[in-house]
Design an enzyme around this catalytic site. Structure first.
Site, PDB file in Angstrom:
ATOM      1  N   LYS A 166       0.832  -1.196   0.000  1.00  0.00           N
ATOM      2  CA  LYS A 166       0.000   0.000   0.000  1.00  0.00           C
ATOM      3  C   LYS A 166       0.869   1.249   0.000  1.00  0.00           C
ATOM      4  O   LYS A 166       1.920   1.304   0.634  1.00  0.00           O
ATOM      5  CB  LYS A 166      -0.907   0.009   1.229  1.00  0.00           C
ATOM      6  CG  LYS A 166      -2.021  -1.047   1.170  1.00  0.00           C
ATOM      7  CD  LYS A 166      -2.966  -0.896   2.341  1.00  0.00           C
ATOM      8  CE  LYS A 166      -4.131  -1.871   2.216  1.00  0.00           C
ATOM      9  NZ  LYS A 166      -5.093  -1.736   3.350  1.00  0.00           N
ATOM     10  N   HIS A 231      -7.686 -13.147   1.954  1.00  0.00           N
ATOM     11  CA  HIS A 231      -7.423 -12.368   3.163  1.00  0.00           C
ATOM     12  C   HIS A 231      -7.472 -13.246   4.408  1.00  0.00           C
ATOM     13  O   HIS A 231      -6.730 -13.011   5.366  1.00  0.00           O
ATOM     14  CB  HIS A 231      -8.425 -11.222   3.281  1.00  0.00           C
ATOM     15  CG  HIS A 231      -7.852 -10.006   3.947  1.00  0.00           C
ATOM     16  ND1 HIS A 231      -6.727  -9.345   3.474  1.00  0.00           N
ATOM     17  CD2 HIS A 231      -8.230  -9.327   5.058  1.00  0.00           C
ATOM     18  CE1 HIS A 231      -6.450  -8.317   4.263  1.00  0.00           C
ATOM     19  NE2 HIS A 231      -7.334  -8.291   5.234  1.00  0.00           N
ATOM     20  N   TYR A 266      -4.143  -8.987  15.875  1.00  0.00           N
ATOM     21  CA  TYR A 266      -3.789 -10.408  15.893  1.00  0.00           C
ATOM     22  C   TYR A 266      -3.421 -10.919  17.280  1.00  0.00           C
ATOM     23  O   TYR A 266      -3.045 -12.081  17.435  1.00  0.00           O
ATOM     24  CB  TYR A 266      -2.636 -10.668  14.917  1.00  0.00           C
ATOM     25  CG  TYR A 266      -3.044 -10.439  13.495  1.00  0.00           C
ATOM     26  CD1 TYR A 266      -3.866 -11.333  12.827  1.00  0.00           C
ATOM     27  CD2 TYR A 266      -2.646  -9.290  12.818  1.00  0.00           C
ATOM     28  CE1 TYR A 266      -4.269 -11.107  11.532  1.00  0.00           C
ATOM     29  CE2 TYR A 266      -3.053  -9.056  11.524  1.00  0.00           C
ATOM     30  CZ  TYR A 266      -3.858  -9.970  10.889  1.00  0.00           C
ATOM     31  OH  TYR A 266      -4.279  -9.741   9.600  1.00  0.00           O
TER      32      TYR A 266
END
Length: 291
Positions: A166, A231, A266
């Site tokens: 990105k 994903h 996470y």
């Protein structure tokens, strides 16, 4: 040039915002302008009315639109266009970031077992699919990063690939032994083209096609297709690494996150494992055991 255009130009020049990001900001800002008029001159009362305009939207959508406006007004203040920042009047919905969906270790094993069985045929489509999922789960690549990899991003005999993520930022991502093996098989039989996963017309495999391939494989592996996506495999990569003891900062680098706060999603790992880790590694805990 309008204030909105100047803001978007700043995002592109100073932050390296991608085209999709700029389009999203433009939609949000132009949508707000259509609802309340000129944004550059809007006051707190006008911005407060957006709460009614956005009443039927999901909290996450409202939060995204409000964030775009807050950044816009911050830009105007920094540039001296305005002496005040009215964005405090924007609605602030309470949002809770959902935990990412992940696959269990047994589901991952079933998923890869099926892909490996199919790849034994050495058919190009089967070998390509195995390579794709090895890089999704083994290296944590985003779908767009993966399908757009140029062949030159894979150095000969080197255990990493160079990925453009990105904002156009490049990072080096390690490639494990399994993925290296699949890559070698695929490179030996892939069609000509400058992309690692070429398609017709000199283009590369599309994200949409990648999603289809992954979900179709899930069906053949006996896994509900709604549970699996590129994903989800990236999430599984991150979560399973963290469970194995990976450092959060290392994980941030591997995933290409600009902000450690994004990586912290996470940390929803097994609480029992964390308790065991504290009991095993904490100095006082070890001292108590010695006593």
């Amino acid at each position: 040039m309008s204030a909105v255009e100047e803001f978007l130009a700043m995002l592109a020049a100073e932050r390296g915002a991608a085209a999709n990001t700029l389009s999203a900001y433009r939609r949000d800002l132009e949508g707000a302008e259509a609802a309340i008029g000129d944004l550059a001159g809007a006051d707190g009362a006008a911005l407060g009315r957006l709460g009614t305009v956005w009443a039927d939207l999901a909290p996450s959508s409202v939060a995204r639109k409000a964030s775009a406006l807050r950044q816009f007004y911050g830009f105007l203040v920094d540039e001296g266009v305005r002496g005040d920042d009215p964005s405090s009047a924007l609605p602030r919905p309470a949002t809770r970031r959902p935990l990412p969906r992940i696959l269990t270790h047994s589901e991952i094993e079933d998923f890869f077992r099926r892909a490996e069985d199919e790849a034994r045929s050495n058919l190009p489509a089967a070998v390509r699919l195995l390579t794709l999922i090895e890089l999704l789960y083994g290296s944590g690549l985003r779908a767009t990063e993966l399908v757009s990899l140029p062949l030159s991003a894979v150095p000969r005999d080197a255990p990493f690939v160079t990925v453009t993520g990105k904002g156009g930022l490049a990072r080096m991502v390690p490639v494990g032994g399994r993925a290296q093996s699949a890559l070698s098989r695929w490179i030996a039989i892939r069609p000509e083209g400058r992309f690692l996963f070429p398609s017709r017309g000199g283009k590369h495999l599309t994200r949409v096609r990648l999603f289809q391939l992954v979900k179709d494989l899930a069906v053949r592996a006996g896994i509900a297709p709604e549970k699996v996506s590129p994903h989800v495999l990236r999430h599984a990569f991150a979560t399973h690494l963290l469970e194995g003891g990976a450092d959060l900062r290392v994980l941030q680098t591997l995933l290409g996150h600009a902000d450690i706060a994004t990586t912290q999603i996470y940390t929803h790992v097994d609480s029992a494992r964390l308790v065991a880790l504290v009991n095993e590694r904490h100095p006082l805990a070890r001292g108590g055991q010695r006593d």
